[in-house]
Every structure is written in structure tokens, then in C-alpha cells.
Enzyme design. Structure first.
Site, short mmCIF file in Angstrom:
data_model
loop_
_atom_site.label_atom_id
_atom_site.label_comp_id
_atom_site.label_asym_id
_atom_site.label_seq_id
_atom_site.Cartn_x
_atom_site.Cartn_y
_atom_site.Cartn_z
N SER A 145 0.86 -1.19 0.00
CA SER A 145 0.00 0.00 0.00
C SER A 145 0.89 1.24 0.00
CB SER A 145 -0.85 0.00 1.28
OG SER A 145 -1.53 1.22 1.44
N TYR A 158 -1.68 -0.52 10.63
CA TYR A 158 -1.75 -0.84 9.19
C TYR A 158 -0.39 -0.50 8.55
CZ TYR A 158 -3.69 -1.11 4.43
OH TYR A 158 -3.95 -1.45 3.12
P1 NDP Z 1 -11.32 -6.28 -0.05
O1 NDP Z 1 -11.84 -6.13 1.33
O2 NDP Z 1 -12.23 -6.08 -1.20
O3 NDP Z 1 -10.60 -7.69 -0.21
C1 NDP Z 1 -9.88 -8.28 0.83
C2 NDP Z 1 -9.74 -9.75 0.54
O4 NDP Z 1 -8.96 -10.36 1.60
C3 NDP Z 1 -11.06 -10.48 0.49
O5 NDP Z 1 -11.07 -11.32 -0.64
C4 NDP Z 1 -11.08 -11.30 1.76
O6 NDP Z 1 -11.75 -12.54 1.53
C5 NDP Z 1 -9.60 -11.55 1.96
N1 NDP Z 1 -9.29 -11.91 3.34
C6 NDP Z 1 -9.46 -11.15 4.44
N2 NDP Z 1 -9.14 -11.86 5.54
C7 NDP Z 1 -8.75 -13.08 5.11
C8 NDP Z 1 -8.32 -14.26 5.76
N3 NDP Z 1 -8.20 -14.31 7.10
N4 NDP Z 1 -8.02 -15.35 5.02
C9 NDP Z 1 -8.15 -15.30 3.67
N5 NDP Z 1 -8.54 -14.22 3.00
C10 NDP Z 1 -8.85 -13.12 3.71
O7 NDP Z 1 -10.10 -5.23 -0.14
P2 NDP Z 1 -9.02 -4.90 -1.28
O8 NDP Z 1 -9.26 -5.64 -2.50
O9 NDP Z 1 -8.92 -3.44 -1.34
O10 NDP Z 1 -7.71 -5.42 -0.54
C11 NDP Z 1 -6.74 -6.24 -1.14
C12 NDP Z 1 -5.36 -5.80 -0.68
O11 NDP Z 1 -5.09 -4.51 -1.19
C13 NDP Z 1 -5.17 -5.71 0.83
O12 NDP Z 1 -3.92 -6.27 1.18
C14 NDP Z 1 -5.17 -4.21 1.09
O13 NDP Z 1 -4.42 -3.88 2.24
C15 NDP Z 1 -4.52 -3.71 -0.18
N6 NDP Z 1 -4.76 -2.30 -0.48
C16 NDP Z 1 -6.01 -1.84 -0.78
C17 NDP Z 1 -6.21 -0.49 -1.03
C18 NDP Z 1 -7.56 0.08 -1.29
O14 NDP Z 1 -7.71 1.31 -1.28
N7 NDP Z 1 -8.57 -0.74 -1.57
C19 NDP Z 1 -5.09 0.46 -1.03
C20 NDP Z 1 -3.83 -0.14 -0.72
C21 NDP Z 1 -3.68 -1.46 -0.47
P3 NDP Z 1 -12.72 -13.29 2.58
O15 NDP Z 1 -13.37 -12.25 3.43
O16 NDP Z 1 -13.65 -14.05 1.70
O17 NDP Z 1 -11.79 -14.20 3.34
#
Ligand code: NDP
Length: 249
Positions: A145, A158
Site C-alpha cells: 500500500s 496498518y
Molecule cells: P477487499 O476487502 O475487497 O478484499 C480483501 C480480501 O482479503 C477479500 O477477498 C477477503 O476474503 C480476503 N481476506 C481477508 N481476511 C482473510 C483471511 N483471514 N483469510 C483469507 N482471506 C482473507 O479489499 P481490497 O481488495 O482493497 O484489498 C486487497 C489488498 O489490497 C489488501 O492487502 C489491502 O491492504 C490492499 N490495499 C487496498 C487499497 C484500497 O484502497 N482498496 C489500497 C492499498 C492497499 P474473505 O473475506 O472471503 O476471506
């Protein structure tokens, strides 16, 4: 011939947002994708959209045994593993003084422990793929990020998790790059996804306001960056990509 034909890619957090978009983009390049997350229904729906080849694996990456089993399953079903996208993550913002401690634990568990468990389990397979597969290179890409580069008030833990995976990636890169395992980091700015749905309501409102000040990125923008990294010729390693909405300060 598509650029990733014959490869196998594991994407964590493939049930929404950036992970889902990345899985779609990798599949479009010819990779066989393994979709890992906790919400099986979402993964099944995505696999349906991608066609018969996708592998659905319900797993919680914070549980090292489940992470290990997920990697083992991919290799069992698909025979190898060329690309790992460490994408699963949570962002539970808020000042340290008010924070429920469980939020800190959850961020460390998903954003750090999850990355470590999946990477640790995958490394032997990535090393093997780099030695034997036609492509002769393999990839680990971790979705960090802007918060992995700049710390801000209200984002301390974070920041800790994302700075941490950045440090780990660089050290790991130095260890395995001569064996043609490329280790990369993608650092998105504000991107439309479900990430902010997990914030406490008052913080969610503040984040929604922040989004009104800019045109945010789409998950597909980040997926394109990942695809760029993993489709380079084996002589070229794109180690880091920082992508912000133009209007993000
Ligand atoms: P979402 O919340 O849309 O996606 C997060 C994903 O992580 C989901 O598919 C969720 O699946 C999965 N997840 C969460 N906890 C677990 C777990 N314990 N085991 C397995 N899977 C897990 O967010 P984003 O797509 O935005 O996030 C993706 C990445 O991008 C993250 O690392 C985030 O920090 C990073 N990011 C996002 C930004 C943004 O503005 N959106 C900016 C910078 C970085 P499920 O709940 O089904 O397990």
C-alpha cells in the site's frame, strides 16, 4: 498464445476487490488460477465466470496450517506453482488510543502472518518452477500500500504491517533472485473495493468523504500492474510499483 499459458497462479483474497480483479486478469493471460479466501460462495461464483480450470480453495490465511494446505492443494491439483499473489488484507484504521486491540491483532494476523504462511509454504514450489518449468522464472507479488511507504496518524498498525511486508519482500528478493524467483511489491493508493466496509462507522464516513475528494483507482488498475510484473521476460524483475489516484496527495 497467451503470455501466462501453462502457468499456475495462487491469489489470496480472491473473493473481492483487487484479488478478484487480479485473478480475472491472470486467467485472461492464460494462467490457471487458484482462488483462496474464506467466502467459498464468492470463490465458486468467480470460478464459474472463469470457466472450468479455476481451483477454489476456502482457507483462512491467518491459520498457518490452512495456508500450507492451500498451497499443497494447488500443487496436488495443478502439478506446480509459478505465481503467488499475496493480496488478502484488512485495513482497520483509527487512532491508537481508541483502538480495540483485536483490530490490531487482526491486521497483523492477515497482513503479516498470512503473507508469511503462504510465502513460506510456496517457496519450495516457486524455486522448483523457476528451475524446471518452460518459463524458468516464478513470482511472488505482495499487495502492500502507499501505507507501506508513508506512515500517517490513525494508521499506525496498518502502516506497521505494510512496511513490514515491504522489508520482508526486499530481504527475500535478495535471497532468491539469483534462482529466478522474482519478489515484487505493488503499492496501491485509494482503490474501490470492500476494504473500507470493515471500518468502525465513524471512520467509514471519514473515508467515504476522502473518496469524494478524488477519483479513486479501480481494482482492475491494480490487476494490470500485477500482470505487468509477472509477464516480464525472465531477465527483468519489476520489484516495486506505487500507483496512486492522480488526485491523491
Ligand atoms: P477487499 O476487502 O475487497 O478484499 C480483501 C480480501 O482479503 C477479500 O477477498 C477477503 O476474503 C480476503 N481476506 C481477508 N481476511 C482473510 C483471511 N483471514 N483469510 C483469507 N482471506 C482473507 O479489499 P481490497 O481488495 O482493497 O484489498 C486487497 C489488498 O489490497 C489488501 O492487502 C489491502 O491492504 C490492499 N490495499 C487496498 C487499497 C484500497 O484502497 N482498496 C489500497 C492499498 C492497499 P474473505 O473475506 O472471503 O476471506
Amino acid at each position: 498464445m497467451a503470455r501466462l499459458d501453462g502457468t499456475v497462479a495462487l491469489v489470496t483474497g480472491a473473493s473481492s476487490g483487487i484479488g478478484e480483479a487480479t485473478a480475472v486478469a491472470l486467467a485472461a493471460e492464460g494462467a490457471r488460477v487458484a482462488l483462496v479466501a474464506r467466502r467459498r460462495d464468492r470463490l465458486e461464483a468467480l470460478a464459474g465466470r472463469l470457466g472450468g480450470e479455476a481451483i477454489v480453495i476456502e482457507a483462512d490465511v491467518t491459520d498457518a496450517e490452512q495456508a500450507k494446505a492451500a498451497v499443497a492443494r494447488v500443487v496436488e491439483v495443478a502439478g506446480r506453482l509459478d505465481i503467488v499473489i499475496n493480496n488478502a488484507g484488512v485495513m482497520l484504521l483509527g487512532s491508537a488510543v481508541d483502538a480495540p486491540y483485536e483490530e490490531w491483532e487482526r491486521m497483523v494476523a492477515v497482513n503479516v502472518d498470512g503473507v508469511l504462511a503462504v510465502t513460506h509454504a510456496a517457496l519450495p514450489h516457486l524455486l522448483a518452477a523457476a528451475e524446471t518449468a518452460d518459463r524458468r522464472v516464478s513470482d511472488v507479488v505482495t499487495i502492500s500500500s502507499t501505507a507501506g511507504r508513508i506512515a500517517r496518524a490513525g494508521s499506525g498498525v496498518y502502516n506497521l504491517t505494510k512496511f513490514g511486508v515491504g522489508a520482508f519482500s526486499e530481504a527475500l528478493r535478495q535471497e532468491v533472485t539469483q534462482r529466478h524467483v522474482r519478489v515484487g511489491l505493488v503499492e496501491p493508493g485509494a482503490t474501490v473495493s470492500e476494504l473500507r466496509d470493515h471500518l468502525r462507522p465513524e471512520l467509514r464516513a471519514a473515508q467515504a468523504k476522502r473518496f469524494e475528494t478524488m477519483e479513486p483507482l479501480q481494482a482492475t488498475d491494480i490487476a494490470e500492474a500485477v500482470v505487468y510484473m509477472v509477464t516480464r521476460d525472465r531477465r527483468q524483475a519489476v520489484n516495486e510499483m506505487l500507483i496512486r489516484p492522480t488526485e491523491q496527495e
